[in-house]
Design a protein around this motif. Sequence first.
Motif, PDB file in Angstrom:
ATOM      1  N   ARG A 128      -5.900  -0.916   0.550  1.00 21.76           N
ATOM      2  CA  ARG A 128      -5.921  -0.285   2.083  1.00 21.76           C
ATOM      3  C   ARG A 128      -7.098  -1.212   2.245  1.00 21.76           C
ATOM      4  O   ARG A 128      -6.852  -1.613   4.201  1.00 21.76           O
ATOM      5  N   LEU A 180       0.517  -0.880  -0.006  1.00 18.36           N
ATOM      6  CA  LEU A 180      -0.112  -0.278  -0.216  1.00 18.36           C
ATOM      7  C   LEU A 180       0.617   1.074  -0.347  1.00 18.36           C
ATOM      8  O   LEU A 180       0.463   2.337  -1.295  1.00 18.36           O
ATOM      9  N   LEU A 221      -3.243   4.325   9.420  1.00 13.95           N
ATOM     10  CA  LEU A 221      -3.842   2.899   9.462  1.00 13.95           C
ATOM     11  C   LEU A 221      -4.056   1.972  11.074  1.00 13.95           C
ATOM     12  O   LEU A 221      -4.493   1.454  10.957  1.00 13.95           O
TER      13      LEU A 221
END
Length: 213
Positions: free
Chosen positions: A134, A116, A179
């Motif tokens: 994602r 990512l 994240l």
Amino acid sequence: MLKIYGFARVNKFARGNTRDLRVLWAAEEMGLPYEIVGMDHPNHDLDSPAYRALNPFGQIPAIDDDGVVVTESGAILLYLARKSGKLLPRDLAGEAQVLRWSVAALNSIEVPVLTLWFVNISGGKGTKPSEALRGWADMRLNQLDGWLAGRQFIATDDFTVADILMSHVLGTASTDADLLKPHANILAYLARCMERPAWKRTLDAYCERVEAA
Ligand SMILES: N[C@@H](CCC(=O)N[C@@H](CS)C(=O)NCC(=O)O)C(=O)O
């Protein structure tokens, strides 16, 4: 004497994130004596035939332990754990848990998170592949967060080499802080690992030693 091949020069964005730190941290935790062989990446030290003979991929880290050459951060940590008898249980069942979570760190977690990051810094941010990645990374982190509920460390009740690998994968710049934000168990786990005096000593010595690239 154990030789650890690490970076001699690191740009400010990569400082703290390079994988030689996993090996240096492990050696510090284990109290193993070693010497650092500083490699100048911008000056193509990793492309030399001598280094390629040690690591055909021309990457850091590598070790040469009196003729035993090992590359790949996970393999190096497991080798050093076997050598020192530290950060790895001696029984087969306990060792299996450390192998399991070392591979999970470098495969199930590092692959989606790093891919990512790479797609996003390569101009892919906002594209469908980036969104799909994602989703993959979020799913794995969510599952990891569930595993960490009520646990101090990833593989056993004690800190092991699997924690060095997992926390370094999670704590590097390639794992976007965004994240991790929804995952309270991961954040608490990361803080627990990064508060270890051996990590602090390792990072301080590295920051003092490496030059700008
Ligand atoms: N799978 C390897 C990856 C090693 C790796 O990506 N090393 C980076 C530094 S952190 C590197 O040497 N990059 C320079 C290059 O690939 O030319 C490991 O875990 O040791």
